[in-house]
Design a protein around this motif. Structure first.
Motif, PDB file in Angstrom:
ATOM      1  N   THR A  50       0.841  -1.192   0.000  1.00  0.00           N
ATOM      2  CA  THR A  50       0.000   0.000   0.000  1.00  0.00           C
ATOM      3  C   THR A  50       0.882   1.249   0.000  1.00  0.00           C
ATOM      4  O   THR A  50       1.764   1.379   0.859  1.00  0.00           O
ATOM      5  CB  THR A  50      -0.920   0.004   1.239  1.00  0.00           C
ATOM      6  OG1 THR A  50      -1.708  -1.191   1.224  1.00  0.00           O
ATOM      7  CG2 THR A  50      -1.821   1.217   1.261  1.00  0.00           C
ATOM      8  N   PRO A  51       0.660   2.166  -0.940  1.00  0.00           N
ATOM      9  CA  PRO A  51       1.457   3.407  -0.940  1.00  0.00           C
ATOM     10  C   PRO A  51       1.289   4.170   0.373  1.00  0.00           C
ATOM     11  O   PRO A  51       0.199   4.209   0.951  1.00  0.00           O
ATOM     12  CB  PRO A  51       0.864   4.200  -2.119  1.00  0.00           C
ATOM     13  CG  PRO A  51       0.251   3.155  -3.013  1.00  0.00           C
ATOM     14  CD  PRO A  51      -0.264   2.097  -2.075  1.00  0.00           C
ATOM     15  N   ASP A  52       2.370   4.771   0.841  1.00  0.00           N
ATOM     16  CA  ASP A  52       2.385   5.585   2.061  1.00  0.00           C
ATOM     17  C   ASP A  52       2.039   4.790   3.311  1.00  0.00           C
ATOM     18  O   ASP A  52       1.544   5.337   4.304  1.00  0.00           O
ATOM     19  CB  ASP A  52       1.448   6.802   1.932  1.00  0.00           C
ATOM     20  CG  ASP A  52       1.842   7.704   0.785  1.00  0.00           C
ATOM     21  OD1 ASP A  52       3.057   7.919   0.600  1.00  0.00           O
ATOM     22  OD2 ASP A  52       0.948   8.177   0.060  1.00  0.00           O
ATOM     23  N   PHE A  53       2.287   3.489   3.272  1.00  0.00           N
ATOM     24  CA  PHE A  53       2.027   2.589   4.401  1.00  0.00           C
ATOM     25  C   PHE A  53       3.279   1.747   4.582  1.00  0.00           C
ATOM     26  O   PHE A  53       3.645   0.992   3.683  1.00  0.00           O
ATOM     27  CB  PHE A  53       0.813   1.708   4.083  1.00  0.00           C
ATOM     28  CG  PHE A  53       0.356   0.852   5.230  1.00  0.00           C
ATOM     29  CD1 PHE A  53      -0.572   1.320   6.141  1.00  0.00           C
ATOM     30  CD2 PHE A  53       0.858  -0.442   5.390  1.00  0.00           C
ATOM     31  CE1 PHE A  53      -1.010   0.518   7.188  1.00  0.00           C
ATOM     32  CE2 PHE A  53       0.436  -1.242   6.435  1.00  0.00           C
ATOM     33  CZ  PHE A  53      -0.500  -0.759   7.331  1.00  0.00           C
ATOM     34  N   PHE A  54       3.946   1.902   5.715  1.00  0.00           N
ATOM     35  CA  PHE A  54       5.248   1.288   5.924  1.00  0.00           C
ATOM     36  C   PHE A  54       5.197   0.315   7.102  1.00  0.00           C
ATOM     37  O   PHE A  54       5.116   0.736   8.263  1.00  0.00           O
ATOM     38  CB  PHE A  54       6.306   2.376   6.167  1.00  0.00           C
ATOM     39  CG  PHE A  54       6.270   3.436   5.100  1.00  0.00           C
ATOM     40  CD1 PHE A  54       6.873   3.219   3.876  1.00  0.00           C
ATOM     41  CD2 PHE A  54       5.585   4.628   5.308  1.00  0.00           C
ATOM     42  CE1 PHE A  54       6.809   4.182   2.874  1.00  0.00           C
ATOM     43  CE2 PHE A  54       5.520   5.596   4.316  1.00  0.00           C
ATOM     44  CZ  PHE A  54       6.130   5.376   3.093  1.00  0.00           C
ATOM     45  N   ALA A  90      -9.835   6.863   7.339  1.00  0.00           N
ATOM     46  CA  ALA A  90     -10.892   6.364   6.454  1.00  0.00           C
ATOM     47  C   ALA A  90     -10.306   5.628   5.257  1.00  0.00           C
ATOM     48  O   ALA A  90     -10.828   4.587   4.839  1.00  0.00           O
ATOM     49  CB  ALA A  90     -11.786   7.514   5.990  1.00  0.00           C
ATOM     50  N   ARG A  91      -9.209   6.122   4.723  1.00  0.00           N
ATOM     51  CA  ARG A  91      -8.564   5.442   3.595  1.00  0.00           C
ATOM     52  C   ARG A  91      -7.970   4.113   4.056  1.00  0.00           C
ATOM     53  O   ARG A  91      -8.020   3.119   3.328  1.00  0.00           O
ATOM     54  CB  ARG A  91      -7.489   6.327   2.987  1.00  0.00           C
ATOM     55  CG  ARG A  91      -6.825   5.643   1.842  1.00  0.00           C
ATOM     56  CD  ARG A  91      -6.559   6.390   0.559  1.00  0.00           C
ATOM     57  NE  ARG A  91      -7.266   7.590   0.320  1.00  0.00           N
ATOM     58  CZ  ARG A  91      -6.671   8.778   0.108  1.00  0.00           C
ATOM     59  NH1 ARG A  91      -5.366   8.885   0.170  1.00  0.00           N
ATOM     60  NH2 ARG A  91      -7.386   9.838  -0.159  1.00  0.00           N
ATOM     61  N   LEU A  92      -7.421   4.071   5.251  1.00  0.00           N
ATOM     62  CA  LEU A  92      -6.912   2.800   5.790  1.00  0.00           C
ATOM     63  C   LEU A  92      -8.034   1.783   5.936  1.00  0.00           C
ATOM     64  O   LEU A  92      -7.856   0.599   5.644  1.00  0.00           O
ATOM     65  CB  LEU A  92      -6.237   3.023   7.142  1.00  0.00           C
ATOM     66  CG  LEU A  92      -4.884   3.695   7.125  1.00  0.00           C
ATOM     67  CD1 LEU A  92      -4.437   3.994   8.550  1.00  0.00           C
ATOM     68  CD2 LEU A  92      -3.866   2.829   6.423  1.00  0.00           C
ATOM     69  N   MET A  93      -9.188   2.247   6.399  1.00  0.00           N
ATOM     70  CA  MET A  93     -10.331   1.350   6.542  1.00  0.00           C
ATOM     71  C   MET A  93     -10.768   0.812   5.191  1.00  0.00           C
ATOM     72  O   MET A  93     -11.036  -0.380   5.050  1.00  0.00           O
ATOM     73  CB  MET A  93     -11.481   2.083   7.238  1.00  0.00           C
ATOM     74  CG  MET A  93     -12.632   1.189   7.577  1.00  0.00           C
ATOM     75  SD  MET A  93     -12.122   0.006   8.852  1.00  0.00           S
ATOM     76  CE  MET A  93     -13.399  -1.201   8.657  1.00  0.00           C
ATOM     77  N   GLU A  94     -10.807   1.678   4.199  1.00  0.00           N
ATOM     78  CA  GLU A  94     -11.158   1.240   2.845  1.00  0.00           C
ATOM     79  C   GLU A  94     -10.166   0.196   2.347  1.00  0.00           C
ATOM     80  O   GLU A  94     -10.548  -0.802   1.727  1.00  0.00           O
ATOM     81  CB  GLU A  94     -11.196   2.430   1.893  1.00  0.00           C
ATOM     82  CG  GLU A  94     -12.347   3.374   2.145  1.00  0.00           C
ATOM     83  CD  GLU A  94     -12.213   4.691   1.388  1.00  0.00           C
ATOM     84  OE1 GLU A  94     -11.197   4.893   0.669  1.00  0.00           O
ATOM     85  OE2 GLU A  94     -13.116   5.529   1.535  1.00  0.00           O
ATOM     86  N   ARG A  95      -8.895   0.408   2.618  1.00  0.00           N
ATOM     87  CA  ARG A  95      -7.863  -0.539   2.185  1.00  0.00           C
ATOM     88  C   ARG A  95      -8.033  -1.872   2.912  1.00  0.00           C
ATOM     89  O   ARG A  95      -7.909  -2.940   2.307  1.00  0.00           O
ATOM     90  CB  ARG A  95      -6.468   0.046   2.438  1.00  0.00           C
ATOM     91  CG  ARG A  95      -5.333  -0.844   2.023  1.00  0.00           C
ATOM     92  CD  ARG A  95      -5.305  -1.085   0.531  1.00  0.00           C
ATOM     93  NE  ARG A  95      -4.127  -1.876   0.187  1.00  0.00           N
ATOM     94  CZ  ARG A  95      -4.057  -2.678  -0.839  1.00  0.00           C
ATOM     95  NH1 ARG A  95      -5.068  -2.786  -1.670  1.00  0.00           N
ATOM     96  NH2 ARG A  95      -2.958  -3.365  -1.075  1.00  0.00           N
ATOM     97  N   PHE A 133     -18.935   3.336  10.108  1.00  0.00           N
ATOM     98  CA  PHE A 133     -17.928   2.813   9.196  1.00  0.00           C
ATOM     99  C   PHE A 133     -16.579   2.591   9.871  1.00  0.00           C
ATOM    100  O   PHE A 133     -15.814   1.729   9.469  1.00  0.00           O
ATOM    101  CB  PHE A 133     -17.784   3.802   8.026  1.00  0.00           C
ATOM    102  CG  PHE A 133     -16.691   3.482   7.057  1.00  0.00           C
ATOM    103  CD1 PHE A 133     -15.551   4.265   6.992  1.00  0.00           C
ATOM    104  CD2 PHE A 133     -16.795   2.398   6.202  1.00  0.00           C
ATOM    105  CE1 PHE A 133     -14.541   3.976   6.092  1.00  0.00           C
ATOM    106  CE2 PHE A 133     -15.794   2.102   5.298  1.00  0.00           C
ATOM    107  CZ  PHE A 133     -14.659   2.899   5.237  1.00  0.00           C
ATOM    108  N   LEU A 134     -16.299   3.368  10.912  1.00  0.00           N
ATOM    109  CA  LEU A 134     -14.970   3.340  11.513  1.00  0.00           C
ATOM    110  C   LEU A 134     -15.028   3.743  12.978  1.00  0.00           C
ATOM    111  O   LEU A 134     -15.388   4.862  13.306  1.00  0.00           O
ATOM    112  CB  LEU A 134     -14.055   4.321  10.745  1.00  0.00           C
ATOM    113  CG  LEU A 134     -12.646   4.498  11.259  1.00  0.00           C
ATOM    114  CD1 LEU A 134     -11.864   3.195  11.159  1.00  0.00           C
ATOM    115  CD2 LEU A 134     -11.940   5.591  10.453  1.00  0.00           C
ATOM    116  N   ARG A 135     -14.654   2.814  13.834  1.00  0.00           N
ATOM    117  CA  ARG A 135     -14.585   3.087  15.275  1.00  0.00           C
ATOM    118  C   ARG A 135     -13.125   2.962  15.704  1.00  0.00           C
ATOM    119  O   ARG A 135     -12.520   1.912  15.533  1.00  0.00           O
ATOM    120  CB  ARG A 135     -15.455   2.107  16.044  1.00  0.00           C
ATOM    121  CG  ARG A 135     -16.916   2.226  15.655  1.00  0.00           C
ATOM    122  CD  ARG A 135     -17.817   1.561  16.671  1.00  0.00           C
ATOM    123  NE  ARG A 135     -19.192   1.506  16.222  1.00  0.00           N
ATOM    124  CZ  ARG A 135     -20.059   2.496  16.306  1.00  0.00           C
ATOM    125  NH1 ARG A 135     -19.699   3.646  16.825  1.00  0.00           N
ATOM    126  NH2 ARG A 135     -21.287   2.358  15.870  1.00  0.00           N
TER     127      ARG A 135
END
Length: 189
Positions: A50-54, A90-95, A133-135
């Motif tokens: 995942t881009p920008d995820f290390f 939110a983008r992390l949750m989508e991923r 959607f996200l807790r």
């Protein structure tokens, strides 16, 4: 040669001047259907791509008894992954949901039904969310030894937001159904 930014692409951060801070992320991985270990390894690889995820650490693998699950549920393989990211929660949750879908996760109305892959966001920096959607932080992770034990293996001094050291939370949690699998290991490339 210097690459010139594409003038046709609008970068929202440029418009607002907002910086995305680097956040420490804790994700829990689990599988109790199909090729459990292959699903966990695939999740680690997909997240690492995942881009920008290390990815900074992956815990040992644990085999765990199902918790609050239907009676026909088999044992899980569980692990925790640590990462640093600038991605919004939110983008992390989508991923996370996309990775689950790639491993044919079937969603049902049955709570804690067996699954090929579960990717849960436990903590995303100091981010708080109470959206459907996200807790964040994850509302039940502090009560689950199958999350706390692998997280403790990676960061024994970690603190669960607003609840204290995970070492204390782990000590207060029933961990009888959590068994370390010395014969299994997840790899990060």
């Amino acid at each position: 040669m210097t690459e010139t930014p594409n003038p046709n692409i609008v970068d929202a951060d440029s418009l607002t001047g907002e910086m995305h801070p680097i956040r420490r992320v804790v994700l829990a991985l689990g599988s109790n259907l199909g090729e459990r270990m292959a699903a966990l390894q695939g999740a680690v690889e997909a997240l690492a791509d995942t881009p920008d995820f290390f990815v900074t650490g992956v815990s040992p693998v644990y085999e765990t008894d199902p918790v609050d699950a239907p009676g026909d549920s088999g044992p899980y393989l569980n692990a925790v992954l640590l990462a640093d990211t600038t991605l919004p929660a939110a983008r992390l949750m989508e991923r996370a949901l996309a990775v689950e879908d790639a491993f044919e996760r079937e969603r049902s109305d049955v709570r804690n039904a067996p699954r090929t892959l579960d990717v849960d966001l436990i903590v995303v920096g100091d981010r708080r969310s109470n959206e459907d959607f996200l807790r964040l932080p994850h509302p039940r992770a502090h009560q689950r030894a199958f999350v706390l034990q692998p997280w403790y293996d990676l960061e024994p001094d970690a603190v669960f937001p607003e609840l204290g050291p995970i070492a204390d939370l782990l000590e207060a949690t029933d961990s009888t159904g959590v068994r370390k699998r010395e014969d299994l290991a997840l790899e990060v490339e």
